[in-house]
Design a protein around this motif. Sequence first.
Motif, mmCIF file in Angstrom:
data_model
loop_
_atom_site.group_PDB
_atom_site.id
_atom_site.type_symbol
_atom_site.label_atom_id
_atom_site.label_comp_id
_atom_site.label_asym_id
_atom_site.label_seq_id
_atom_site.Cartn_x
_atom_site.Cartn_y
_atom_site.Cartn_z
ATOM 1 N N THR A 58 87.629 -1.189 109.206
ATOM 2 C CA THR A 58 87.694 -0.268 110.341
ATOM 3 C C THR A 58 87.977 1.137 109.829
ATOM 4 O OG1 THR A 58 88.634 -2.008 111.740
ATOM 5 C CG2 THR A 58 88.837 0.258 112.530
ATOM 6 N N HIS A 59 87.156 2.107 110.192
ATOM 7 C CA HIS A 59 87.469 3.481 109.807
ATOM 8 C C HIS A 59 88.595 3.995 110.705
ATOM 9 C CE1 HIS A 59 85.516 5.310 113.354
ATOM 10 N NE2 HIS A 59 86.018 6.461 112.934
ATOM 11 N N VAL A 60 89.482 4.780 110.146
ATOM 12 C CA VAL A 60 90.580 5.351 110.921
ATOM 13 C C VAL A 60 90.602 6.849 110.713
ATOM 14 C CG1 VAL A 60 92.013 3.285 110.937
ATOM 15 C CG2 VAL A 60 92.235 4.895 109.058
ATOM 16 N N GLU A 61 91.040 7.544 111.731
ATOM 17 C CA GLU A 61 91.080 8.998 111.712
ATOM 18 C C GLU A 61 92.517 9.489 111.743
ATOM 19 O OE1 GLU A 61 88.762 9.948 115.096
ATOM 20 O OE2 GLU A 61 86.902 9.179 114.239
ATOM 21 N N GLU A 62 92.688 10.778 111.583
ATOM 22 C CA GLU A 62 94.020 11.361 111.654
ATOM 23 C C GLU A 62 94.619 11.099 113.043
ATOM 24 O OE1 GLU A 62 95.810 12.841 109.283
ATOM 25 O OE2 GLU A 62 94.199 12.343 107.871
ATOM 26 N N PRO A 63 95.924 10.844 113.112
ATOM 27 C CA PRO A 63 96.548 10.613 114.426
ATOM 28 C C PRO A 63 96.266 11.774 115.380
ATOM 29 C CG PRO A 63 98.082 10.108 112.651
ATOM 30 C CD PRO A 63 96.887 10.768 112.013
ATOM 31 N N SER A 64 96.019 11.424 116.636
ATOM 32 C CA SER A 64 95.701 12.422 117.647
ATOM 33 C C SER A 64 96.805 12.470 118.698
ATOM 34 C CB SER A 64 94.366 12.089 118.319
ATOM 35 O OG SER A 64 94.131 12.922 119.428
ATOM 36 N N ASP A 65 97.034 13.666 119.216
ATOM 37 C CA ASP A 65 97.992 13.818 120.312
ATOM 38 C C ASP A 65 97.382 13.418 121.653
ATOM 39 O OD1 ASP A 65 99.944 14.783 118.592
ATOM 40 O OD2 ASP A 65 99.319 16.874 118.852
ATOM 41 N N ASP A 66 96.060 13.286 121.683
ATOM 42 C CA ASP A 66 95.408 12.929 122.930
ATOM 43 C C ASP A 66 95.529 11.424 123.165
ATOM 44 O OD1 ASP A 66 93.029 11.989 124.637
ATOM 45 O OD2 ASP A 66 92.973 14.173 124.885
ATOM 46 N N PRO A 67 96.093 10.992 124.292
ATOM 47 C CA PRO A 67 96.292 9.552 124.515
ATOM 48 C C PRO A 67 94.993 8.770 124.597
ATOM 49 C CG PRO A 67 96.792 10.803 126.507
ATOM 50 C CD PRO A 67 96.634 11.801 125.405
ATOM 51 N N LEU A 68 93.900 9.393 125.041
ATOM 52 C CA LEU A 68 92.624 8.681 125.103
ATOM 53 C C LEU A 68 92.098 8.384 123.701
ATOM 54 C CD1 LEU A 68 90.898 10.549 128.053
ATOM 55 C CD2 LEU A 68 92.096 8.355 128.105
ATOM 56 N N ASP A 69 92.234 9.337 122.789
ATOM 57 C CA ASP A 69 91.844 9.079 121.407
ATOM 58 C C ASP A 69 92.702 7.982 120.788
ATOM 59 O OD1 ASP A 69 89.904 11.015 121.524
ATOM 60 O OD2 ASP A 69 91.086 12.555 120.508
ATOM 61 N N ALA A 70 94.007 8.068 121.021
ATOM 62 C CA ALA A 70 94.914 7.061 120.474
ATOM 63 C C ALA A 70 94.610 5.678 121.047
ATOM 64 C CB ALA A 70 96.363 7.452 120.763
ATOM 65 N N LEU A 71 94.252 5.637 122.327
ATOM 66 C CA LEU A 71 93.897 4.364 122.950
ATOM 67 C C LEU A 71 92.642 3.788 122.305
ATOM 68 C CD1 LEU A 71 93.951 3.641 126.761
ATOM 69 C CD2 LEU A 71 92.080 2.829 125.344
ATOM 70 N N ASP A 72 91.641 4.630 122.090
ATOM 71 C CA ASP A 72 90.411 4.179 121.428
ATOM 72 C C ASP A 72 90.717 3.508 120.100
ATOM 73 O OD1 ASP A 72 88.496 4.813 123.264
ATOM 74 O OD2 ASP A 72 87.766 6.607 122.255
ATOM 75 N N GLN A 73 91.532 4.185 119.292
ATOM 76 C CA GLN A 73 91.808 3.654 117.963
ATOM 77 C C GLN A 73 92.603 2.357 118.039
ATOM 78 O OE1 GLN A 73 91.845 6.019 114.434
ATOM 79 N NE2 GLN A 73 94.036 5.670 114.227
ATOM 80 N N ALA A 74 93.556 2.286 118.950
ATOM 81 C CA ALA A 74 94.332 1.057 119.106
ATOM 82 C C ALA A 74 93.443 -0.102 119.540
ATOM 83 C CB ALA A 74 95.460 1.276 120.123
ATOM 84 N N GLN A 75 92.510 0.168 120.451
ATOM 85 C CA GLN A 75 91.571 -0.873 120.867
ATOM 86 C C GLN A 75 90.751 -1.372 119.682
ATOM 87 O OE1 GLN A 75 89.455 1.200 124.092
ATOM 88 N NE2 GLN A 75 89.933 -0.546 125.389
ATOM 89 N N GLY A 76 90.178 -0.440 118.929
ATOM 90 C CA GLY A 76 89.333 -0.829 117.813
ATOM 91 C C GLY A 76 90.071 -1.683 116.810
ATOM 92 N N LEU A 77 91.290 -1.288 116.467
ATOM 93 C CA LEU A 77 92.069 -2.050 115.494
ATOM 94 C C LEU A 77 92.376 -3.451 116.013
ATOM 95 C CD1 LEU A 77 94.508 0.770 114.337
ATOM 96 C CD2 LEU A 77 92.678 -0.269 112.979
ATOM 97 N N ALA A 78 92.752 -3.564 117.284
ATOM 98 C CA ALA A 78 93.063 -4.876 117.854
ATOM 99 C C ALA A 78 91.839 -5.781 117.874
ATOM 100 C CB ALA A 78 93.629 -4.702 119.267
ATOM 101 N N LEU A 79 90.705 -5.237 118.281
ATOM 102 C CA LEU A 79 89.485 -6.035 118.345
ATOM 103 C C LEU A 79 89.039 -6.487 116.959
ATOM 104 C CD1 LEU A 79 87.635 -3.847 120.978
ATOM 105 C CD2 LEU A 79 88.378 -6.212 121.329
ATOM 106 N N HIS A 80 89.152 -5.618 115.983
ATOM 107 C CA HIS A 80 88.714 -5.975 114.638
ATOM 108 C C HIS A 80 89.657 -6.975 113.977
ATOM 109 C CE1 HIS A 80 86.070 -2.125 114.269
ATOM 110 N NE2 HIS A 80 85.573 -3.024 115.090
ATOM 111 N N ARG A 81 90.944 -6.885 114.287
ATOM 112 C CA ARG A 81 91.854 -7.918 113.787
ATOM 113 C C ARG A 81 91.480 -9.283 114.362
ATOM 114 N NH1 ARG A 81 95.879 -3.696 114.203
ATOM 115 N NH2 ARG A 81 96.320 -4.309 116.356
ATOM 116 N N ALA A 82 91.097 -9.311 115.625
ATOM 117 C CA ALA A 82 90.689 -10.573 116.243
ATOM 118 C C ALA A 82 89.412 -11.105 115.615
ATOM 119 C CB ALA A 82 90.508 -10.386 117.752
ATOM 120 N N THR A 83 88.485 -10.224 115.270
ATOM 121 C CA THR A 83 87.258 -10.672 114.617
ATOM 122 C C THR A 83 87.553 -11.241 113.235
ATOM 123 O OG1 THR A 83 85.722 -9.279 115.850
ATOM 124 C CG2 THR A 83 85.086 -9.838 113.604
ATOM 125 N N ALA A 84 88.456 -10.613 112.499
ATOM 126 C CA ALA A 84 88.839 -11.171 111.193
ATOM 127 C C ALA A 84 89.429 -12.563 111.357
ATOM 128 C CB ALA A 84 89.826 -10.240 110.501
#
Length: 373
Positions: free
Chosen positions: A301-327
Amino acid sequence: MCAQLPMRSSSRMSRPFPAALAGALLALLAAGAAIAAEPPPPRPEAVRPYLGPQHRVEVAKGRRLNLVCMGQGGPTVLFEAGGSDWSAIWALVQPAVGRGTTACAYDRAGLGYSDPAAAPRSPIAVVEDLHALVSAAGLARPLVLVGHSLGGFDAKLYATLYPEDIAGLVLLDPAEDRTWDRTRALANARFGARTAAKAELLDQRFLARLVDHFQSCGTAAREAGLDPASDLYRRCTDPVRPRLGPEIAAARVEVQKSAAYQAAQASEFAASVYADHSGDAAYARLFKPGVLGERPVVVLTHVEEPSDDPLDALDQAQGLALHRATAALSRRGVHRTVPNSSHNIEIDAPEVVIAAVQEVVGRVRAKPRGRRR
């Protein structure tokens, strides 16, 4: 995918959407921003296999898919590109893998140098084409399947439908099914019901606009053609990827301006796991923890610099959770993050992808045949 997409919100465009949206739908919006110092492009002889058709294999009566293979030995590694892409996207990875084993990449129907298909390019249509290709080309099985983005979802689906064909998986920012059904509780708990609801509604609106966008590109290409010098071409195609070199850039223009390419691109997105939910019930039955047994699986999973925007942070949290489930589909699954990379990990961090593929190949070679379950 297309370089100028309709916006859903300026803050949410820094990550593939939604959460792990496949096919470089949004990564291309940041295409111009340097991720790291640009290395020299590959030597001309290294990219030659991607500049025209190589081995065109008949997968249905009168319809052929382009296959590019190099190297020798086993297990065979087969690369599946992300949405809108084809074998050339692997030019920084496949030759290196091919120095240690057989490495093949292919072009999906209507993309690259493969014939178009009449039926919608749904995930199951892609998987059935790939299964026919593996059989018709006589590729040695079980093989290691490497998939990026939408191609990552296709690889996951292939592995669960045809497990006897698969020895291991490497998935780069794979697209995920049922993204909100699987992460809504997490989003509500971590970011609050209001922010989570806003993000979900923005995603729905954006998806509808994307379908219209791709379909309009297909219509324009069919009716009047796409002039590579025009703004319309720029809006309907991937950006230039300098790391692949000028030869591939020129070849990509010839492919991307064609009506067949634009139609295939539009069909793949309209029938994708994001825009078409008709397969959700089947996916829920298929993708259970441990379903792939002991097969080695690496999810990046590619990760970006932490963002202060909650929508960006939500996107990244979703991606990480989904990819952990796929693993976790494999009892030997591993999930890793790739910092300082865009969604196109195979372009920005090819050495990470090469290492992951070599790791899985090594684990497959070390495991006795017949003990994958």
